[in-house]
Design an enzyme around this catalytic site. Structure first.
Site, short mmCIF file in Angstrom:
data_model
loop_
_atom_site.label_atom_id
_atom_site.label_comp_id
_atom_site.label_asym_id
_atom_site.label_seq_id
_atom_site.Cartn_x
_atom_site.Cartn_y
_atom_site.Cartn_z
N ASP A 113 -16.34 32.71 111.58
CA ASP A 113 -16.47 34.34 111.53
C ASP A 113 -15.62 34.88 110.58
OD1 ASP A 113 -17.99 36.46 112.30
OD2 ASP A 113 -16.73 37.03 113.87
N ASN B 293 -16.80 36.20 107.20
CA ASN B 293 -17.54 36.14 105.74
C ASN B 293 -17.63 37.67 105.27
OD1 ASN B 293 -17.59 33.49 106.34
ND2 ASN B 293 -19.66 33.40 106.29
N ARG C 20 -21.79 41.15 101.01
CA ARG C 20 -21.76 40.07 102.12
C ARG C 20 -22.44 38.68 101.69
NH1 ARG C 20 -20.69 42.15 107.09
NH2 ARG C 20 -21.58 40.22 107.80
N HIS D 143 -20.68 34.85 102.20
CA HIS D 143 -21.10 33.66 102.96
C HIS D 143 -21.23 32.60 102.07
CE1 HIS D 143 -22.34 36.10 106.21
NE2 HIS D 143 -23.48 36.66 105.60
N ARG E 31 -29.79 41.11 111.53
CA ARG E 31 -29.00 41.46 110.29
C ARG E 31 -30.18 41.78 109.00
NH1 ARG E 31 -23.30 38.37 109.38
NH2 ARG E 31 -22.90 38.44 111.67
N LEU F 233 -17.50 10.85 111.12
CA LEU F 233 -17.60 12.23 111.91
C LEU F 233 -19.00 12.38 112.02
CD1 LEU F 233 -16.35 15.06 112.35
CD2 LEU F 233 -17.04 15.64 110.00
N ARG G 282 -11.99 30.00 116.83
CA ARG G 282 -12.76 31.32 116.17
C ARG G 282 -11.96 32.04 115.23
NH1 ARG G 282 -17.12 35.40 118.55
NH2 ARG G 282 -17.54 36.49 116.54
C1 IPE Z 1 -19.78 34.84 109.94
O1 IPE Z 1 -19.53 36.04 109.33
C2 IPE Z 1 -21.23 34.14 109.43
C3 IPE Z 1 -22.12 34.58 110.19
C4 IPE Z 1 -22.37 35.15 111.27
C5 IPE Z 1 -23.64 34.03 109.62
P1 IPE Z 1 -19.90 37.42 109.51
O2 IPE Z 1 -21.15 37.67 108.68
O3 IPE Z 1 -20.35 37.63 110.95
O4 IPE Z 1 -18.70 38.33 108.84
P2 IPE Z 1 -17.98 39.39 109.42
O5 IPE Z 1 -17.99 39.11 111.13
O6 IPE Z 1 -19.08 40.59 109.40
O7 IPE Z 1 -16.82 39.76 108.93
C1 IPE Z 2 -21.09 34.43 115.77
O1 IPE Z 2 -20.45 35.45 114.87
C2 IPE Z 2 -22.19 33.74 115.00
C3 IPE Z 2 -21.72 32.91 113.81
C4 IPE Z 2 -20.54 32.67 113.30
C5 IPE Z 2 -22.65 32.14 113.31
P1 IPE Z 2 -21.11 36.88 114.76
O2 IPE Z 2 -20.50 37.47 113.82
O3 IPE Z 2 -22.66 36.95 114.77
O4 IPE Z 2 -20.74 37.50 116.15
P2 IPE Z 2 -20.57 38.93 116.75
O5 IPE Z 2 -21.75 39.73 116.40
O6 IPE Z 2 -19.27 39.57 116.05
O7 IPE Z 2 -20.25 38.69 118.20
MG MG Z 3 -19.05 38.14 112.36
#
Ligand code: IPE
Ligand code: IPE
Ligand code: MG
Length: 237
Positions: free
Chosen positions: A15, A17, A28, A32, A66, A126, A183
């Site tokens: 989480d 990105n 964003r 990723h 999203r 792995l 996490r």
């Molecule tokens: C995690 O990063 C990747 C996915 C959920 C696909 P986020 O895109 O959730 O990044 P934040 O939480 O907005 O920083």
């Molecule tokens: C969880 O992250 C899913 C992934 C990392 C792919 P999210 O960013 O989607 O989770 P929430 O929305 O913050 O709970």
């Molecule tokens: Mg996130």
């Protein structure tokens, strides 16, 4: 860190990105892209450390909420990563698998995933398990339907349903429970990831954003794990 005591199964909620990108004034999707690079490095590091199973959360069943542009980019990542790294998986003896629902994925995407799974299925290093269009509650719903069907066909008796039967109906049927769940990005929640499989996992939260996560951070998490007292409901001798 003791190399002979690394957790067998590490799971990561990758989480942060978006936050990483925002801090740099980037889109964003650029976050990723950097996150995908981090994944490649962490897979390599996990293999070097002797971790047996690495499960990473790449796209949740809730992530469809999203914007389309972001969903499209996230959907394109497995294929583009496999194009670039499938040969490395083979060379590094890594078994690649994807868990989650394939019904909502494009045909070509599923074919690419299946090809990589097939080509790496006998690899003994792995096991990299990518949770993609994965939701733990959906997984449990599907398992329940499967078990009910078997009961209706008299293949299973209600009295015989136990934890093992349920485990055997999950995507993770031949994968051991998670030892260490990590996490990143300072969010303290599970977000519908592996609810059944983390019942006795050790949990490690870090504020580091996924694109910044390095091998040394994985080692730090493992060191923390090695200092834990896993009791499984029992007491210390
Ligand atoms: C995690 O990063 C990747 C996915 C959920 C696909 P986020 O895109 O959730 O990044 P934040 O939480 O907005 O920083
Ligand atoms: C969880 O992250 C899913 C992934 C990392 C792919 P999210 O960013 O989607 O989770 P929430 O929305 O913050 O709970
Ligand atoms: Mg996130």
């Amino acid at each position: 860190m003791e190399l002979n005591r690394v957790p067998a199964h590490v799971a990561i909620i990758m989480d942060g990105n978006g936050t990483w990108a925002k801090k740099r004034g980037l889109t964003r999707n650029m976050g990723h892209r950097k996150g995908a690079k981090t994944l490649v490095d962490i897979v390599r590091a996990s293999n070097e450390l002797g971790i047996k199973y690495l499960t990473v959360f790449a796209f949740s069943t809730e992530n469809w909420k999203r914007p389309k542009e972001e969903v499209d980019y996230l959907m394109s990542l497995p294929e583009s990563l496999l194009n670039d790294y499938q040969d490395d998986l083979i060379k590094d003896n890594i078994r690649f698998r994807v868990i989650g629902s394939r019904k909502e994925l494009q045909k070509e995407q599923v074919e690419k995933i299946e090809e990589a799974e097939e080509k790496t299925k006998n690899n003994t290093g792995l096991q990299l398990i990518v949770a993609f269009n994965y939701g733990s509650q959906d997984e449990i719903v599907e398992a329940t339907k499967g078990i009910v069907k078997e009961v209706l066909k008299n293949k299973v008796k209600i009295e015989d349903i136990n934890k093992d039967v349920i485990s055997k109906h999950l995507y993770t049927k031949d994968i051991p429970p998670v030892d260490l769940l990590i996490r990143t990005s300072g969010q303290y929640r599970i977000s519908n990831f592996l609810l059944w499989q983390i019942s006795y996992s050790e949990i490690y939260f870090t504020k580091i954003l996924w694109p910044d996560f390095k091998k040394k951070d994985l080692e730090k998490a493992i060191l923390s794990y090695q200092g834990r007292d896993r009791r499984f409901g029992g007491i210390k001798e």
